[in-house]
Design an enzyme around this catalytic site. Structure first.
Site, PDB file in Angstrom:
ATOM      1  N   THR A  44       0.852  -1.201   0.015  1.00  0.00           N
ATOM      2  CA  THR A  44      -0.005   0.102   0.133  1.00  0.00           C
ATOM      3  C   THR A  44       0.649   1.313  -0.142  1.00  0.00           C
ATOM      4  O   THR A  44       0.526   2.155  -0.637  1.00  0.00           O
ATOM      5  CB  THR A  44      -0.978  -0.044   1.156  1.00  0.00           C
ATOM      6  OG1 THR A  44      -1.683  -1.311   1.241  1.00  0.00           O
ATOM      7  CG2 THR A  44      -1.880   1.281   1.314  1.00  0.00           C
ATOM      8  N   TRP A  62       2.607   1.730  -3.234  1.00  0.00           N
ATOM      9  CA  TRP A  62       1.550   2.108  -4.541  1.00  0.00           C
ATOM     10  C   TRP A  62       1.506   3.432  -4.565  1.00  0.00           C
ATOM     11  O   TRP A  62       1.314   4.118  -5.422  1.00  0.00           O
ATOM     12  CB  TRP A  62       0.068   1.572  -4.048  1.00  0.00           C
ATOM     13  CG  TRP A  62      -0.891   1.581  -5.161  1.00  0.00           C
ATOM     14  CD1 TRP A  62      -1.025   0.992  -6.192  1.00  0.00           C
ATOM     15  CD2 TRP A  62      -1.802   2.949  -5.140  1.00  0.00           C
ATOM     16  NE1 TRP A  62      -2.170   1.519  -6.835  1.00  0.00           N
ATOM     17  CE2 TRP A  62      -2.574   2.761  -6.386  1.00  0.00           C
ATOM     18  CE3 TRP A  62      -2.044   3.788  -4.145  1.00  0.00           C
ATOM     19  CZ2 TRP A  62      -3.664   3.524  -6.432  1.00  0.00           C
ATOM     20  CZ3 TRP A  62      -3.068   4.814  -4.417  1.00  0.00           C
ATOM     21  CH2 TRP A  62      -3.778   4.634  -5.700  1.00  0.00           C
ATOM     22  N   HIS A  63       1.675   4.254  -3.180  1.00  0.00           N
ATOM     23  CA  HIS A  63       1.474   5.508  -3.145  1.00  0.00           C
ATOM     24  C   HIS A  63       2.587   6.494  -3.726  1.00  0.00           C
ATOM     25  O   HIS A  63       2.466   7.658  -4.104  1.00  0.00           O
ATOM     26  CB  HIS A  63       1.113   6.152  -1.774  1.00  0.00           C
ATOM     27  CG  HIS A  63      -0.393   5.969  -1.529  1.00  0.00           C
ATOM     28  ND1 HIS A  63      -0.486   4.536  -0.586  1.00  0.00           N
ATOM     29  CD2 HIS A  63      -1.395   6.702  -1.320  1.00  0.00           C
ATOM     30  CE1 HIS A  63      -1.861   4.852  -0.359  1.00  0.00           C
ATOM     31  NE2 HIS A  63      -2.372   5.857  -0.800  1.00  0.00           N
ATOM     32  N   GLY A  64       3.666   5.739  -3.846  1.00  0.00           N
ATOM     33  CA  GLY A  64       5.006   6.545  -4.383  1.00  0.00           C
ATOM     34  C   GLY A  64       6.132   5.557  -4.128  1.00  0.00           C
ATOM     35  O   GLY A  64       6.229   4.820  -3.332  1.00  0.00           O
TER      36      GLY A  64
END
Lengths: 463, 468
Positions: free
Chosen positions: A317, A320-322
């Site tokens: 997670t 996934w954000h960066g």
């Protein structure tokens, strides 16, 4: 193109609504939506249209293949092919530079690669394409034989760039059978206006206020008040930015006859971190739950394996954000917090009043945002240290006082909008009658603020 | 809600958005207009080229263009700013506290920066120009009968400067204030940037006929001066970069320190900076003008000899961009100074063609009233002709700080040419700046800048490039 732009609001949106409404046949309406969706995507970076077409085409073909082969091994291979190729495309663009630079740092080298320019919305459409193939594999839905409808599912502009992550099963029927009533269009537009206002009138103003505050890693040591203020403003900014965009997407989906899932449910009233993640970016949480956590065994596994499952989900997670270590740390932070919370729920029984639990949850969320806000991990950790009064910057600084005074009303308004008081109020008959006036005012005000966004007052207001 | 009402609302919302789009498409400025409000060129209509469309740059530029060219955008911006001001509680004092350099606070319990431990003495260093700095005090009563004083014979002494060495100057120079024994840096300029500016001054100096001079000054904006005015235990407001400019420039380049002159005046409680506007007051302008013209051998026109009118209240650019109650309560007085000699102000409209415009534009907008001087910054080239009996011509290269400065030169020059590089257009003006200097027989050049256009901006590079 973004929803909160004049190009979109003044040219794109009126055109697509007029044309969509002008045609009675669903096929023509789908064609209008598809063409406009491709233009919408290509408007940002035309070259990356090919990437989206590749991911869509690959998953469309694999899903069709899954319906035509019976052998479980071959079916697994087809699924693997679709997921691996889609993820490889995402990983290449998003994580190559991160991996190369991390390896380089590990062997004592410096930064050797600049991050590649990321195709617009790649994280969202990749996940959406994967859910489609995976659902077809599991038999949750039938494969779409019409490639244009499959493309419309992935590329439909209201949800393509920033979600919510829509599953094929949620919209499959609407692709071939949908109607738009005046009520749908009206309520959809109201939702669009609410989302636009969240973005333009709150998120953007919070961003301006944040820019006026010193940040961690700068010349000046952060004060305690300044660091808390910055994180509070960032919490408002990210919530209203993202939920505003989701509102606009959901509203526009409704205007075209689709019903997209909700993405946010007042996350800042959560009384625990677990609850926070049930209310924040719900479509992403559901994706990781259904396509990563449960396939790994979920919580019906031995304790060690469960710890692995939780950490794997949260590290992914974060990533996934960066592509950055602070996002990894942010994911790990929440993984550990959730495990600690679960442990505490089982072993510690304390009658803590709900407001206190909400406040404590908010504090942990703000620490999390400190890791999320910065591009480097040391800066994020430094900010948390400042929030705890360990940076030597004193209690308050003039910039914090100024920003607090200048934005007190904005912050009060933002805090009020984080509470679910508006829903029952909106149902009241008297308020319902005033809604068009209120929406018109919000729309006009958002529009004016959009125009004024390029206002760049010079040196003396640069702080 | 009834269906008809819902449809009407939808049509209203969608129609207003579409109407705004059509209005923008039809009435928007295509060429890119300079915004004095923001000190930048507003985005022009982007050109759709394969490269820009492919990279997405065209689309980004288009969005910026739509925002910048929205009809009546300035009014929209003002409305938003006023609205935001009504919802904020910060005072002007809070604003000044933030504008203050945060790395060097002025509280007495905070030690000065180590790099500034060897700060100059409390009294500001003398102006590097060889002339004494006159300190006329503004008369409280307007002169009943102005007595024009034609320029007597001028004697300019051009000193010979020793060869400069960069290492003789600090790597960072700037504008400072000293309060309660502590020095705060208000503006910093790198030595290379300072020396780089002198190259442009030297190019101008090389063009001038024998005996011609270039005079340079750079004036801090009032926000910095007001920090000093509002500070407790104020001691000095000064700058140190002028020595470096002076050392690296040609022998016929003269440098005046506006910060030192105005700083001295501020310690005498004189009204040299506006509170609600970024500029110096006409009296502050006059002090610097006096020093500059004295340095090159002229006799400044006595302050009482200008024809004066006052406008009050005057609410300037700070107020326009952030209208606070503090500023309304502390509104300024705008003194309009006009030369007593017969004069004519001409704007070049095309090569060889001029149009007479008022030296003081009484129709200047209330929200930008400082532009009453010369009608505000404009191009491509303007000429103030005066019948003061003076013979020479001069050129003033300036930004908005020069607006109040230009009329003061009417007593020393027959023609005062005015050029703002942001608005200069060689085709419209009739040649490059170098050609115009020769064409008009310009002898002296004044470079009068606000700090916004000093060492770290393109302003002087543009001025150099426009020489041709």
């Amino acid at each position: 193109m973004v929803f909160s732009s004049l190009t979109f609001l003044c040219f794109f949106l009126p055109s697509v609504i007029v044309l969509h409404t002008a045609f009675r046949s669903l096929r023509a309406r789908n064609a209008v939506l598809l063409v406009f969706s491709l233009v919408f995507y290509a408007w940002g970076e035309p070259i990356w249209l090919l990437g989206m077409l590749f991911t869509t085409g690959l998953n469309y073909a694999c899903a069709l293949l899954l319906t035509r082969i019976a052998s479980p091994r071959k079916r697994r291979f087809a699924l693997f092919l679709a997921v691996a190729a889609s993820l490889a495309f995402l990983v290449y663009f998003k994580y190559t530079a991160f991996a190369v630079n991390s390896l380089s740092a590990l062997i004592g080298g410096g930064r050797v690669m600049e991050p590649l320019r990321l195709p617009l919305g790649i994280s969202f459409y990749t996940f959406q394409a994967i859910t489609y193939t995976a659902d077809v594999y599991k038999g949750k839905c039938r494969a779409q034989s019409n490639p244009l409808l499959a493309l419309l599912y992935i590329a439909c502009f209201p949800q393509m760039i920033a979600g919510p992550i829509v599953r094929y099963a949620d919209v499959a029927e609407k692709l071939t059978n949908r109607a738009v009533s005046a009520d749908d269009a009206y309520r959809g537009f109201c939702r669009l206006i609410v989302g636009l206002s969240k973005k333009v009138l709150i998120a953007n103003l919070c961003a301006e206020a944040i820019a006026a505050l010193p940040a961690s890693g700068g010349e000046q040591a952060l004060s305690v008040a300044g660091s808390w203020l910055l994180m509070l403003l960032f919490a408002f900014q990210i919530y209203f930015d993202f939920s505003g965009y989701s509102d606009m997407g959901i509203g526009m989906g409704r205007m075209f006859g689709f019903k997209y899932p909700e993405n946010f449910n007042y996350p800042y009233i959560s009384a625990s971190v677990t609850e926070f993640w049930r209310r924040w970016h719900m479509s992403l949480g559901a994706f990781f739950r259904d396509y990563v956590y449960i396939p790994l065994g979920g919580n019906r596994v031995p304790a060690r394996r469960w710890v692995f499952n939780v950490m794997a989900v949260w590290l992914l997670t974060g990533l996934w954000h960066g592509a950055s270590w602070n996002f990894v740390a942010w994911g790990a932070y929440y993984g550990l917090l959730l495990m600690a919370e679960r442990f505490a729920a089982r072993h510690i029984r304390l009658p803590v009043p709900k407001p206190l639990r909400v406040a404590v949850t908010m504090v942990f969320v703000l620490f999390g945002w400190a890791l999320f806000y910065y591009e480097s991990l040391p800066a994020g950790v430094g900010h948390i240290a400042a929030m705890l009064g360990l940076s030597g910057g004193g209690f308050a600084d003039p910039a914090a006082v100024y920003v607090l005074k200048e934005n007190a009303l904005l912050m009060c308004a933002a805090a009020l909008c984080c509470l679910p008081w508006a829903k029952p109020l909106a149902r009241a008959r008297a308020v319902s009658c005033l809604r068009p006036v209120f929406m018109s005012l919000l729309f006009a005000l958002s529009f004016l603020f959009l125009v004024g966004q390029s206002f760049n007052p010079f040196l003396y207001f640069r702080f | 809600m009834r269906k008809a009402a819902q449809i009407i609302c939808l049509l209203l919302w969608l129609g207003s958005a579409a109407a705004a789009g059509v209005y923008m498409a039809v009435f928007a400025e295509r060429g890119g207009v300079f915004s004095e409000q923001e000190n930048r060129l507003l985005a022009p209509m982007p050109q759709a080229l394969p490269g820009t469309v492919g990279s997405g740059a065209y689309m980004d530029d288009m969005e910026l263009y739509l925002q910048d060219s929205f009809p009546r955008r300035a009014a929209v911006v003002r409305f938003i700013q006023a609205l935001r001001d009504r919802t904020g509680f910060a005072s002007y004092a809070d604003y000044l506290a933030v504008a203050r350099p945060v790395s060097d606070p002025l509280t007495s319990d905070y030690p000065p920066l180590p790099s500034e431990s060897n700060v100059p003495p409390p009294s500001p260093p003398p102006s590097p120009s060889p002339s004494p700095s006159p300190s006329p005090s503004p008369p409280r009563e307007p002169s009943a009968s102005p007595s024009p004083s034609p320029e007597p014979g001028r004697q300019v002494i051009i000193p010979e400067k020793p060869a400069p060495r960069a290492e003789d100057f600090p790597s960072v120079m700037g504008v400072y204030m000293q309060t309660g024994g502590h020095t705060s840096t208000l503006q910093r300029y790198g030595r290379d940037a300072v020396i780089s500016l002198t190259e442009t001054l030297n190019r101008y100096a090389d063009l001038l006929p024998e005996g011609g001079t270039v005079s340079f000054t750079m004036t801090p904006q009032s926000v910095y001066a007001n920090l000093f005015v509002n500070a407790k235990n104020r001691e000095a407001f000064y700058s140190d970069f002028e020595q470096c400019v002076y050392a690296f420039s040609r022998d016929n380049v003269f440098v005046t320190s506006s910060a030192n002159i105005l700083g001295e005046a501020m310690t005498r409680e004189e009204y040299v900076y506006f509170r609600t506007d970024m500029h110096w007051t006409p009296y502050g302008t006059y002090l610097v003008y006096s020093d500059m013209v004295s340095a090159i051998g002229h006799t400044p026109t006595p302050y009482e000899d200008f024809v004066k009118t006052e406008e009050s209240p005057f609410l300037g650019t700070y107020y326009r961009d952030k209208p606070t109650s503090y500023m309304r309560e502390n509104a300024d007085v705008l003194e309009l100074l006009k030369p007593a000699f017969p004069h004519e102000f001409l704007r070049v409209t095309a090569p060889g063609q001029t149009k007479a415009v008022p030296l003081l534009n009484e129709k200047a907008r209330a929200n930008d009233r400082y532009t009453v001087y010369l009608g505000g910054p404009a191009g491509p080239w303007s000429i103030l002709q005066s019948e003061s009996g003076a013979e020479d011509s001069c050129l003033v290269i300036t930004d908005s700080f020069g607006l109040a400065f230009v009329p003061m030169l009417a007593g020393q020059y027959r023609q005062t040419h005015y050029c703002d590089p942001r608005y200069f257009n060689a085709a419209a003006a009739g040649g490059s700046v170098a050609e115009l200097i020769e064409l008009y027989g310009i002898k002296d050049v004044f470079v009068v800048l606000g700090d916004l256009h000093s060492f770290n901006s393109d302003f002087m590079r543009t001025a150099g490039a426009q020489l041709g």
